[in-house]
Design an enzyme around this catalytic site. Structure first.
Site, short mmCIF file in Angstrom:
data_model
loop_
_atom_site.label_atom_id
_atom_site.label_comp_id
_atom_site.label_asym_id
_atom_site.label_seq_id
_atom_site.Cartn_x
_atom_site.Cartn_y
_atom_site.Cartn_z
N ARG A 49 40.39 15.84 56.42
CA ARG A 49 40.78 15.03 55.43
C ARG A 49 40.11 15.55 54.03
O ARG A 49 38.79 15.64 54.10
CB ARG A 49 40.36 13.50 55.84
CG ARG A 49 40.41 12.75 54.58
CD ARG A 49 42.00 12.19 54.25
NE ARG A 49 42.22 11.18 53.08
CZ ARG A 49 43.09 11.20 52.34
NH1 ARG A 49 44.43 11.74 52.73
NH2 ARG A 49 43.05 10.30 51.50
N VAL A 50 40.89 15.87 52.94
CA VAL A 50 40.31 16.07 51.82
C VAL A 50 40.55 14.79 51.08
O VAL A 50 41.64 14.44 50.66
CB VAL A 50 40.96 17.18 51.00
CG1 VAL A 50 40.63 17.57 49.43
CG2 VAL A 50 40.78 18.45 51.88
N GLU A 53 37.08 10.66 45.58
CA GLU A 53 36.15 9.46 45.44
C GLU A 53 36.99 8.16 45.17
O GLU A 53 37.68 8.34 43.99
CB GLU A 53 35.10 9.60 44.57
CG GLU A 53 34.28 8.56 44.28
CD GLU A 53 33.15 8.75 43.52
OE1 GLU A 53 32.14 8.08 43.62
OE2 GLU A 53 33.38 9.64 42.55
N CYS A 65 45.21 0.06 46.30
CA CYS A 65 45.45 1.34 47.02
C CYS A 65 45.34 1.38 48.50
O CYS A 65 45.07 0.56 49.03
CB CYS A 65 44.53 2.47 46.27
SG CYS A 65 42.73 2.07 46.60
N GLU A 92 36.99 10.39 40.77
CA GLU A 92 37.70 9.22 40.83
C GLU A 92 38.77 9.14 39.99
O GLU A 92 39.16 9.49 39.00
CB GLU A 92 36.37 8.16 40.31
CG GLU A 92 36.65 6.76 40.16
CD GLU A 92 36.68 5.93 41.53
OE1 GLU A 92 37.60 5.13 41.73
OE2 GLU A 92 35.59 6.33 42.17
N GLY A 93 39.68 7.98 40.65
CA GLY A 93 40.91 7.90 40.04
C GLY A 93 41.83 8.93 39.43
O GLY A 93 42.22 9.12 38.38
N ARG A 94 41.97 9.53 40.59
CA ARG A 94 42.75 11.00 40.36
C ARG A 94 42.22 11.73 39.26
O ARG A 94 43.06 12.39 38.45
CB ARG A 94 44.34 10.71 40.27
CG ARG A 94 44.81 10.07 41.53
CD ARG A 94 46.42 10.04 41.54
NE ARG A 94 46.95 9.55 40.58
CZ ARG A 94 47.52 8.39 40.39
NH1 ARG A 94 47.15 7.35 41.37
NH2 ARG A 94 48.26 7.86 39.26
N ASP A 126 47.93 13.08 37.69
CA ASP A 126 46.88 13.67 38.46
C ASP A 126 46.20 14.75 38.00
O ASP A 126 46.58 15.91 37.88
CB ASP A 126 47.76 13.71 40.03
CG ASP A 126 46.76 13.90 41.09
OD1 ASP A 126 45.44 14.13 40.94
OD2 ASP A 126 47.24 13.96 42.15
N ARG A 128 43.25 16.05 39.46
CA ARG A 128 42.42 16.38 40.54
C ARG A 128 42.46 17.72 40.62
O ARG A 128 43.29 18.47 40.45
CB ARG A 128 42.84 15.57 41.90
CG ARG A 128 42.16 14.10 41.73
CD ARG A 128 42.49 13.48 43.12
NE ARG A 128 44.16 13.31 43.31
CZ ARG A 128 44.51 13.01 44.27
NH1 ARG A 128 43.80 12.45 45.13
NH2 ARG A 128 45.70 12.77 44.44
#
Length: 199
Positions: A49-50, A53, A65, A92-94, A126, A128
């Protein structure tokens, strides 16, 4: 990409005892963690799992969420087979950070969906990154993954970073009335593989 290993320790959890490995991204200063269980460097695909946070979901039990539920489900799944890895990435937060996430929540309280809120704040839906995953997994001797995710962009980004995704495993859990619109938005606007609600 410069990611440096810092230290390892045992991490007992309600799901079992994991090995916790700390890394630092020299480019951003972000600290990332890998939790492993069992022999993950034997050349076989590793259940993985990636996870980015999510303080509100992972630690504060938010129902806005499905992040906390997904993290717990992944820990449980790995513990059941006694082998696997969770990459816990500090984005955090995408990728917009905690305080901007609270601003986005405020906009959602006013009617915006999760994508619209980010865009109204001047961010992409997003932000990330996943390029730090490859050197972390290489350090741990992991070459291929059975990835627990519903996010096609994550699969594509990890493959672009040079990782082999042997299998994708859905991880649908934590659905509730507070996050129904959030999940539908992720499916409709971000292409996430999420089962439509029963009618």
């Amino acid at each position: 990409m410069s990611v440096s290993f810092v230290a390892s320790s045992k991490l007992p959890t309600p799901f079992g005892v994991f090995d916790m490995h700390g890394f630092i991204d020299e480019l951003t200063g972000k600290e990332h963690v890998a939790l492993t269980m069992g022999n993950v460097s034997d050349g076989e695909p590793v259940l993985a799992r990636v996870h980015s946070e999510c303080l509100t979901g992972d630690a504060l039990f938010s129902l806005r969420c499905d992040c906390g539920a997904q993290l717990q489900a992944a820990l449980k799944a790995i513990a059941e087979v006694e082998r696997g890895i969770i990459l816990y990435l500090r984005q955090e937060g995408r990728g917009i950070g905690l305080l901007n996430k609270i601003k986005a929540y405020h906009l959602q309280d006013g009617g915006a969906d999760t994508v619209e809120a980010n865009e109204q704040l001047g961010f992409a839906a997003d932000l990330r990154r996943y390029d730090m995953c490859q050197p972390i997994l290489k350090y741990l001797g992991i070459g291929s993954l059975c990835l627990m995710t519903n996010n096609p962009a994550k699969v594509a980004a990890l493959e672009k970073a040079g990782l082999k995704i042997i299998e994708r495993k859905p991880i649908e859990t934590g659905r509730n009335p507070h996050n129904e619109r959030y999940l539908l938005t992720k499916a409709d606007k971000m292409g996430h593989w999420i089962t439509p609600p029963e009618t």
